[in-house]
Scaffold this motif. Structure first.
Motif, PDB file in Angstrom:
ATOM      1  N   ALA A 126      18.517  23.927  37.700  1.00  0.00           N
ATOM      2  CA  ALA A 126      18.677  25.352  37.427  1.00  0.00           C
ATOM      3  C   ALA A 126      17.306  25.974  37.221  1.00  0.00           C
ATOM      4  O   ALA A 126      16.314  25.273  36.999  1.00  0.00           O
ATOM      5  CB  ALA A 126      19.550  25.584  36.187  1.00  0.00           C
ATOM      6  N   ILE A 127      17.263  27.292  37.312  1.00  0.00           N
ATOM      7  CA  ILE A 127      16.053  28.055  37.002  1.00  0.00           C
ATOM      8  C   ILE A 127      16.354  28.935  35.799  1.00  0.00           C
ATOM      9  O   ILE A 127      17.318  29.712  35.800  1.00  0.00           O
ATOM     10  CB  ILE A 127      15.611  28.916  38.189  1.00  0.00           C
ATOM     11  CG1 ILE A 127      15.181  28.021  39.361  1.00  0.00           C
ATOM     12  CG2 ILE A 127      14.474  29.843  37.780  1.00  0.00           C
ATOM     13  CD1 ILE A 127      14.836  28.779  40.613  1.00  0.00           C
ATOM     14  N   VAL A 128      15.551  28.781  34.752  1.00  0.00           N
ATOM     15  CA  VAL A 128      15.690  29.581  33.544  1.00  0.00           C
ATOM     16  C   VAL A 128      14.590  30.642  33.551  1.00  0.00           C
ATOM     17  O   VAL A 128      13.405  30.312  33.676  1.00  0.00           O
ATOM     18  CB  VAL A 128      15.575  28.710  32.277  1.00  0.00           C
ATOM     19  CG1 VAL A 128      15.646  29.578  31.024  1.00  0.00           C
ATOM     20  CG2 VAL A 128      16.676  27.650  32.257  1.00  0.00           C
ATOM     21  N   LEU A 129      14.982  31.901  33.440  1.00  0.00           N
ATOM     22  CA  LEU A 129      14.028  33.008  33.404  1.00  0.00           C
ATOM     23  C   LEU A 129      13.908  33.520  31.975  1.00  0.00           C
ATOM     24  O   LEU A 129      14.933  33.757  31.308  1.00  0.00           O
ATOM     25  CB  LEU A 129      14.490  34.141  34.324  1.00  0.00           C
ATOM     26  CG  LEU A 129      14.680  33.784  35.803  1.00  0.00           C
ATOM     27  CD1 LEU A 129      15.264  34.965  36.556  1.00  0.00           C
ATOM     28  CD2 LEU A 129      13.376  33.348  36.431  1.00  0.00           C
ATOM     29  N   GLN A 130      12.681  33.674  31.504  1.00  0.00           N
ATOM     30  CA  GLN A 130      12.485  34.185  30.154  1.00  0.00           C
ATOM     31  C   GLN A 130      11.314  35.148  30.118  1.00  0.00           C
ATOM     32  O   GLN A 130      10.459  35.154  31.002  1.00  0.00           O
ATOM     33  CB  GLN A 130      12.274  33.037  29.171  1.00  0.00           C
ATOM     34  CG  GLN A 130      11.050  32.196  29.434  1.00  0.00           C
ATOM     35  CD  GLN A 130      10.939  31.024  28.460  1.00  0.00           C
ATOM     36  OE1 GLN A 130      11.936  30.491  27.992  1.00  0.00           O
ATOM     37  NE2 GLN A 130       9.710  30.627  28.153  1.00  0.00           N
ATOM     38  N   SER A 131      11.277  35.964  29.065  1.00  0.00           N
ATOM     39  CA  SER A 131      10.205  36.941  28.902  1.00  0.00           C
ATOM     40  C   SER A 131       9.034  36.301  28.154  1.00  0.00           C
ATOM     41  O   SER A 131       9.125  35.162  27.682  1.00  0.00           O
ATOM     42  CB  SER A 131      10.717  38.155  28.135  1.00  0.00           C
ATOM     43  OG  SER A 131      11.075  37.784  26.811  1.00  0.00           O
ATOM     44  N   TRP A 132       7.956  37.061  28.007  1.00  0.00           N
ATOM     45  CA  TRP A 132       6.742  36.538  27.396  1.00  0.00           C
ATOM     46  C   TRP A 132       6.966  36.093  25.953  1.00  0.00           C
ATOM     47  O   TRP A 132       6.289  35.191  25.456  1.00  0.00           O
ATOM     48  CB  TRP A 132       5.631  37.592  27.438  1.00  0.00           C
ATOM     49  CG  TRP A 132       5.885  38.754  26.508  1.00  0.00           C
ATOM     50  CD1 TRP A 132       6.586  39.884  26.789  1.00  0.00           C
ATOM     51  CD2 TRP A 132       5.474  38.867  25.146  1.00  0.00           C
ATOM     52  NE1 TRP A 132       6.643  40.710  25.704  1.00  0.00           N
ATOM     53  CE2 TRP A 132       5.955  40.109  24.671  1.00  0.00           C
ATOM     54  CE3 TRP A 132       4.735  38.064  24.286  1.00  0.00           C
ATOM     55  CZ2 TRP A 132       5.731  40.555  23.373  1.00  0.00           C
ATOM     56  CZ3 TRP A 132       4.506  38.502  22.988  1.00  0.00           C
ATOM     57  CH2 TRP A 132       5.003  39.729  22.547  1.00  0.00           C
ATOM     58  N   ASN A 133       7.948  36.698  25.283  1.00  0.00           N
ATOM     59  CA  ASN A 133       8.194  36.373  23.878  1.00  0.00           C
ATOM     60  C   ASN A 133       9.255  35.294  23.696  1.00  0.00           C
ATOM     61  O   ASN A 133       9.717  35.047  22.584  1.00  0.00           O
ATOM     62  CB  ASN A 133       8.588  37.629  23.099  1.00  0.00           C
ATOM     63  CG  ASN A 133       9.837  38.291  23.659  1.00  0.00           C
ATOM     64  OD1 ASN A 133      10.510  37.740  24.528  1.00  0.00           O
ATOM     65  ND2 ASN A 133      10.135  39.489  23.175  1.00  0.00           N
ATOM     66  N   GLY A 134       9.636  34.636  24.797  1.00  0.00           N
ATOM     67  CA  GLY A 134      10.582  33.531  24.719  1.00  0.00           C
ATOM     68  C   GLY A 134      12.034  33.929  24.854  1.00  0.00           C
ATOM     69  O   GLY A 134      12.922  33.063  24.821  1.00  0.00           O
ATOM     70  N   ASP A 184       1.471  34.717  25.418  1.00  0.00           N
ATOM     71  CA  ASP A 184       2.824  34.322  25.809  1.00  0.00           C
ATOM     72  C   ASP A 184       3.342  33.174  24.945  1.00  0.00           C
ATOM     73  O   ASP A 184       2.615  32.213  24.663  1.00  0.00           O
ATOM     74  CB  ASP A 184       2.846  33.904  27.282  1.00  0.00           C
ATOM     75  CG  ASP A 184       2.452  35.030  28.218  1.00  0.00           C
ATOM     76  OD1 ASP A 184       2.516  36.194  27.784  1.00  0.00           O
ATOM     77  OD2 ASP A 184       2.090  34.745  29.370  1.00  0.00           O
ATOM     78  N   ARG A 185       4.595  33.286  24.566  1.00  0.00           N
ATOM     79  CA  ARG A 185       5.232  32.238  23.777  1.00  0.00           C
ATOM     80  C   ARG A 185       5.893  31.246  24.729  1.00  0.00           C
ATOM     81  O   ARG A 185       7.124  31.185  24.878  1.00  0.00           O
ATOM     82  CB  ARG A 185       6.250  32.847  22.819  1.00  0.00           C
ATOM     83  CG  ARG A 185       5.604  33.777  21.798  1.00  0.00           C
ATOM     84  CD  ARG A 185       6.647  34.485  20.966  1.00  0.00           C
ATOM     85  NE  ARG A 185       6.032  35.562  20.176  1.00  0.00           N
ATOM     86  CZ  ARG A 185       6.718  36.452  19.484  1.00  0.00           C
ATOM     87  NH1 ARG A 185       8.042  36.411  19.478  1.00  0.00           N
ATOM     88  NH2 ARG A 185       6.091  37.397  18.797  1.00  0.00           N
ATOM     89  N   SER A 186       5.047  30.505  25.398  1.00  0.00           N
ATOM     90  CA  SER A 186       5.476  29.494  26.362  1.00  0.00           C
ATOM     91  C   SER A 186       4.476  28.348  26.295  1.00  0.00           C
ATOM     92  O   SER A 186       3.435  28.465  25.636  1.00  0.00           O
ATOM     93  CB  SER A 186       5.499  30.098  27.774  1.00  0.00           C
ATOM     94  OG  SER A 186       4.180  30.183  28.301  1.00  0.00           O
ATOM     95  N   PRO A 187       4.754  27.234  26.966  1.00  0.00           N
ATOM     96  CA  PRO A 187       3.791  26.131  26.971  1.00  0.00           C
ATOM     97  C   PRO A 187       2.512  26.437  27.744  1.00  0.00           C
ATOM     98  O   PRO A 187       1.582  25.637  27.730  1.00  0.00           O
ATOM     99  CB  PRO A 187       4.567  24.989  27.643  1.00  0.00           C
ATOM    100  CG  PRO A 187       6.003  25.339  27.486  1.00  0.00           C
ATOM    101  CD  PRO A 187       6.047  26.831  27.552  1.00  0.00           C
TER     102      PRO A 187
END
Length: 397
Positions: free
Chosen positions: A76-84, A254-257
């Motif tokens: 699957a592809i999970v799409l998220q915004s900069w804040n998670g 960004d709240r991402s890895p």
């Protein structure tokens, strides 16, 4: 009276070239591949997705299972915004196998080796400079002074195709999508959350980030909005250390890895994949005994997730038409079958690119409207391009 062809020259030895040659061979047409570069492309390129429709096209020529061994499924592809914030999740319908994430270098090597195993000749150092059409033949002229003659010349020579220009000197050139591409494979996957077979994509404040953890490795990429349309060589010349600083700054909020992975990436491991480009509509896919396939005819940006799969489909479909129909009807039928599909996917990729490069206002609107839009759009409609199948046994007429 028109007759079917028995020999072909395939210009370009990337992904589409060997697939075209193997499909032509299966159709009873002897094909030789001519590659401009002296060496192979082993070790060149980042990761790419092979969609179910692309794998099915490879199945038509008996190569699908070989390629399936190379990659790992993206469920699957999970799409998220900069804040998670999670915006949407797009999965493959249960009736379809998942897309497989493979390294382009591995895919290239597998197709190259299989073509050679099947007895297909691949000649290197053959940079096309011109063509000469005769009565029932076409002769390729190469920069080293040699020539080769066949009944058809297939341009599988990529987005900057020489064959496309020979067919139509006024043919469009690739258009910069406003994004530069980067990526890496990090062995420090333990420092980021396991994605559980999913590709997590983040619409960051200033860049688009994608990540999938596979076999203990973190495979990641960044699409960086960049106003200057640098070529790949220009981007590489600016140096990996400089780009890592730019990427770190772009992803800092960004709240991402992304910030941690970029910070820990050795400059030697950064893959600079260059500008993301889209081919405008190519008016003429063929002329006389010349025809285009793959990125030479249609190149959606990587945002489509369909670049390699569409190239493979077109190569197989071209061979099927040439098997069943004489020239020029075979080339007309090939274009009838392929053009509507690829142009629709290219339009979708252009919309995806605009989302990746959205400004502050566009970003807010995108993040607010995307969850609703995804809910309103049925899974069937989202997955429609993935269901495409080429029935090799069905006559092309």
């Amino acid at each position: 009276m028109a007759t079917k062809i028995s020999t072909a020259l395939v210009i370009g030895g990337g992904v589409a070239g060997p697939v075209t040659a193997m499909a032509l061979q299966q159709a009873g047409i002897e094909a030789t591949v001519y590659e401009a570069y002296e060496g192979t492309a082993v070790g060149v390129g980042a990761a790419l997705g092979l969609a179910p429709n692309g794998l099915a096209a490879l199945d038509a020529i008996g190569v699908g299972d070989l390629v399936r061994q190379l990659g790992d499924p993206t469920t699957a592809i999970v799409l998220q915004s900069w804040n998670g914030k999670r915006l949407a999740e797009i999965g493959s319908p249960g009736s379809l196998e998942p897309t497989r994430l493979v390294m382009r270098s591995d895919l290239y090597r597998a197709l190259y080796d299989e073509a050679r195993r099947r007895g297909i000749r691949i000649e290197h150092g053959k940079r096309l400079t011109g063509v000469e059409e005769g009565e029932g033949t076409v002769t390729a002229e190469f920069a080293d002074g040699t020539t080769a003659t066949g009944e058809l010349l297939v341009g599988a020579d990529g987005i900057r195709s020489t064959v496309r220009t020979l067919i139509d000197p006024a043919a469009p050139q690739p258009r910069y999508a406003g994004l530069q591409g980067f990526g890496a494979v990090s062995t420090e996957a333990g420092l980021v959350p396991d994605t559980g077979g999913k590709m997590v994509m983040t619409f960051g404040k200033h860049a688009f980030f994608g990540l999938q953890v596979i076999g203990g490795n973190a495979v990641w990429f960044v699409n960086l909005p960049y106003p200057e349309p640098l070529t790949l060589s220009e981007a590489v010349s600016r140096g990996a250390e400089r780009w890592l600083r730019v990427l770190a700054e772009a992803c800092a909020d960004d709240r991402s890895p992304a910030p941690g992975l970029i910070r820990r990436t050795d400059p030697a491991e950064l893959l600079i994949t260059g500008p993301m480009e889209i081919m405008p509509r190519v008016p003429h896919w063929s002329r006389g005994r010349l025809v285009l396939t793959g990125d030479a005819a249609h190149a959606p940006s990587s945002s489509s997730g369909q670049g390699a799969s569409l190239a493979i489909e077109s190569s197989v479909e071209l061979a099927r038409c040439l098997r069943d129909l004489p020239l020029p009807r075979a080339l007309d039928r090939y274009e009838e079958l392929r053009r509507p599909r690829v142009e629709q996917i290219i339009k979708q990729a252009e919309r995806a690119n605009s989302n990746k490069a959205a400004g502050p206002v566009g970003r807010v609107l995108r993040d607010a409207l995307m969850p609703l839009g995804m809910k309103l759009m049925s899974q069937e409609k989202l997955s429609r391009p993935l269901h495409h199948r080429i029935d090799w046994a069905e006559p092309a007429a």
